[in-house]
Scaffold this motif. Structure first.
Motif, PDB file in Angstrom:
ATOM      1  N   ARG A   1       1.277  -1.621   0.122  1.00  0.00           N
ATOM      2  CA  ARG A   1      -0.233  -0.079  -0.410  1.00  0.00           C
ATOM      3  C   ARG A   1       0.692   1.277   0.080  1.00  0.00           C
ATOM      4  N   ALA A   2       2.299   1.260   0.554  1.00  0.00           N
ATOM      5  CA  ALA A   2       2.805   2.224   0.753  1.00  0.00           C
ATOM      6  C   ALA A   2       3.965   2.697  -0.452  1.00  0.00           C
ATOM      7  N   ILE A   3       4.189   1.475  -1.197  1.00  0.00           N
ATOM      8  CA  ILE A   3       4.580   1.782  -2.444  1.00  0.00           C
ATOM      9  C   ILE A   3       3.810   2.198  -3.946  1.00  0.00           C
ATOM     10  N   GLU A   4       3.145   1.561  -3.846  1.00  0.00           N
ATOM     11  CA  GLU A   4       1.874   1.687  -4.717  1.00  0.00           C
ATOM     12  C   GLU A   4       1.032   3.581  -4.826  1.00  0.00           C
ATOM     13  N   ASN A   5       0.937   3.519  -3.481  1.00  0.00           N
ATOM     14  CA  ASN A   5       0.098   4.896  -3.482  1.00  0.00           C
ATOM     15  C   ASN A   5       1.345   5.662  -3.161  1.00  0.00           C
ATOM     16  N   GLN A   6       2.348   5.544  -3.466  1.00  0.00           N
ATOM     17  CA  GLN A   6       3.901   6.330  -2.933  1.00  0.00           C
ATOM     18  C   GLN A   6       3.391   7.133  -1.813  1.00  0.00           C
ATOM     19  N   CYS A   7       2.979   6.662  -0.591  1.00  0.00           N
ATOM     20  CA  CYS A   7       2.227   7.302   0.627  1.00  0.00           C
ATOM     21  C   CYS A   7       3.272   7.045   1.787  1.00  0.00           C
ATOM     22  N   TYR A   8       2.876   8.127   2.768  1.00  0.00           N
ATOM     23  CA  TYR A   8       3.589   7.331   4.384  1.00  0.00           C
ATOM     24  C   TYR A   8       2.517   6.357   4.825  1.00  0.00           C
ATOM     25  N   VAL A   9       2.584   4.529   4.928  1.00  0.00           N
ATOM     26  CA  VAL A   9       1.697   4.026   5.824  1.00  0.00           C
ATOM     27  C   VAL A   9       2.063   4.440   6.729  1.00  0.00           C
ATOM     28  N   VAL A  10       1.496   5.126   8.230  1.00  0.00           N
ATOM     29  CA  VAL A  10       1.543   4.464   9.663  1.00  0.00           C
ATOM     30  C   VAL A  10       0.864   3.264  10.340  1.00  0.00           C
ATOM     31  N   ALA A  11       1.177   1.577  10.792  1.00  0.00           N
ATOM     32  CA  ALA A  11       0.083   1.635  10.982  1.00  0.00           C
ATOM     33  C   ALA A  11       0.649   1.165  12.395  1.00  0.00           C
ATOM     34  N   CYS A  12      -1.212   0.388  13.534  1.00  0.00           N
ATOM     35  CA  CYS A  12      -0.781   0.087  14.784  1.00  0.00           C
ATOM     36  C   CYS A  12      -1.610  -0.795  14.761  1.00  0.00           C
ATOM     37  N   ASN A  13      -0.651  -2.171  15.413  1.00  0.00           N
ATOM     38  CA  ASN A  13      -1.287  -3.458  15.879  1.00  0.00           C
ATOM     39  C   ASN A  13      -1.569  -3.551  16.894  1.00  0.00           C
ATOM     40  N   ARG A  14      -2.351  -4.088  18.126  1.00  0.00           N
ATOM     41  CA  ARG A  14      -2.075  -4.400  18.891  1.00  0.00           C
ATOM     42  C   ARG A  14      -1.414  -5.525  19.072  1.00  0.00           C
ATOM     43  N   ALA A  15      -1.234  -5.727  20.759  1.00  0.00           N
ATOM     44  CA  ALA A  15      -0.017  -6.609  20.913  1.00  0.00           C
ATOM     45  C   ALA A  15      -1.024  -7.975  21.963  1.00  0.00           C
ATOM     46  N   GLY A  16      -0.399  -8.654  22.216  1.00  0.00           N
ATOM     47  CA  GLY A  16      -0.936 -10.043  23.714  1.00  0.00           C
ATOM     48  C   GLY A  16      -1.926 -10.674  22.228  1.00  0.00           C
ATOM     49  N   LYS A  17      -2.953 -11.068  23.728  1.00  0.00           N
ATOM     50  CA  LYS A  17      -3.938 -12.721  22.998  1.00  0.00           C
ATOM     51  C   LYS A  17      -5.312 -12.085  23.720  1.00  0.00           C
ATOM     52  N   ASP A  18      -6.404 -12.589  22.874  1.00  0.00           N
ATOM     53  CA  ASP A  18      -7.749 -12.524  23.778  1.00  0.00           C
ATOM     54  C   ASP A  18      -8.551 -13.784  23.259  1.00  0.00           C
ATOM     55  N   PRO A  19      -9.578 -14.127  23.740  1.00  0.00           N
ATOM     56  CA  PRO A  19      -9.494 -16.196  24.271  1.00  0.00           C
ATOM     57  C   PRO A  19      -9.712 -16.526  23.068  1.00  0.00           C
ATOM     58  N   ASN A  20      -9.403 -15.663  21.730  1.00  0.00           N
ATOM     59  CA  ASN A  20      -9.628 -16.137  20.701  1.00  0.00           C
ATOM     60  C   ASN A  20      -7.919 -16.231  19.564  1.00  0.00           C
ATOM     61  N   ASN A  21      -7.781 -15.419  19.653  1.00  0.00           N
ATOM     62  CA  ASN A  21      -6.382 -15.129  18.741  1.00  0.00           C
ATOM     63  C   ASN A  21      -5.107 -14.508  19.923  1.00  0.00           C
ATOM     64  N   THR A  22      -3.972 -14.590  18.933  1.00  0.00           N
ATOM     65  CA  THR A  22      -3.319 -13.671  19.194  1.00  0.00           C
ATOM     66  C   THR A  22      -2.572 -12.779  18.296  1.00  0.00           C
ATOM     67  N   PHE A  23      -2.499 -11.655  18.861  1.00  0.00           N
ATOM     68  CA  PHE A  23      -1.619 -11.005  17.788  1.00  0.00           C
ATOM     69  C   PHE A  23      -1.046 -10.855  17.597  1.00  0.00           C
TER      70      PHE A  23
END
Ligand SMILES: NC(=O)CCC(=O)C(=O)O
Length: 264
Positions: A184-206
């Motif tokens: 997405r950064a390369i094809e749109n020639q823009c900055y990408v600032v992506a904030c994901n979570r860490a840790g787990k919930d009952p269904n997923n590890t992030f």
């Protein structure tokens, strides 16, 4: 522009506890940055079955909280997203607040992610999300939205130079996350600032691995899988520099794309 992503672990279904985590990080670092970014559904996590009790009524509590933080720490906030409830519907909604505490934009996730049951509890948004922050044209999308390049391109065509992505992206698909963000950064020639979570919930590890990527596709900062804050300084002039070097926006052929557009 100094940007920080708070890659926090999210306490499941516990908005007050999650607010305390954010305040703790703000106290540590907000005075050194211009923009702070939070992850998707940071108040509740994916505690979808309890949303009628814990979602934020009209987003009022979230807006008040973010506005007060922005004023206190003199920082712009891309406020991740929260479960917002109205008397008609429930949505996965992002708020952006400027350093004066004004809510500058609101966006509800356009593409709901069936693998995590969103479609059973939430209504999809219907609006574009381009806004001005720190004299820069920005866009903001939520997690699964990055799998739809045409949606991100629409924002770039509306002038977005920085794309903010807020997420709860599982570790099982980490390679998709990193690859899609870079594309997405390369094809749109823009900055990408992506904030994901860490840790787990009952269904997923992030996955963590929040990323700040420049318009040439270089990774300026990246987290690991633990709770952390990532930071980078971005130079917005770099967008026009890269767009001048390989002029993809001038070289597009929408006249031809239109002829072959597949009708459903
Ligand atoms: N919260 C989300 O939208 C997750 C999207 C995701 O995991 C994907 O693979 O796409």
């Amino acid at each position: 522009m100094n940007i920080a992503c708070i890659q926090m672990d999210i306490a499941f279904g516990a908005p007050e506890k999650n607010k305390q985590t954010i305040v703790r990080y703000m106290e540590q670092m907000a005075r050194d940055v211009d923009v702070v970014v939070l992850p998707e559904l940071w108040t509740t996590g994916y505690d979808l079955t309890r949303l009628t009790d814990i979602a934020d009524e009209n987003g009022e509590d979230t807006k008040t909280f973010l506005s007060s933080l922005a004023r206190t720490y003199d920082v712009h906030i891309v406020g991740g997203s929260v479960a917002k409830k109205t008397d008609k519907q429930m949505t996965n909604t992002m708020y952006v607040v400027d350093r004066n505490g004004h809510v500058v934009s609101e966006y509800s996730k356009l593409h709901l992610f069936k693998l995590m049951d969103e479609h059973m509890y939430l209504q999809a948004g219907e609006t574009l999300h381009v806004f001005q922050l720190a004299h820069t044209t920005c866009a903001g999308v939520i997690c699964y939205d990055i799998r739809f390049p045409e949606w991100i391109r629409t924002h770039a065509l509306h002038g977005a130079e920085v794309l903010f992505v807020v997420a709860e992206w599982p570790l099982a698909r980490l390679h998709h996350w990193r690859t899609l963000l870079m594309a997405r950064a390369i094809e749109n020639q823009c900055y990408v600032v992506a904030c994901n979570r860490a840790g787990k919930d009952p269904n997923n590890t992030f996955a963590g691995h929040s990323m700040i990527i420049d318009p040439w596709g270089n990774v300026l900062a990246e987290g690991d899988e633990q709770e952390t804050v990532i930071m980078a300084n971005i130079d917005i002039n770099e967008v026009q520099h890269v767009r001048g070097r390989i002029p993809i926006f001038a070289d597009r052929r929408p006249d031809v794309y239109k002829i072959f557009e597949k009708k459903d």
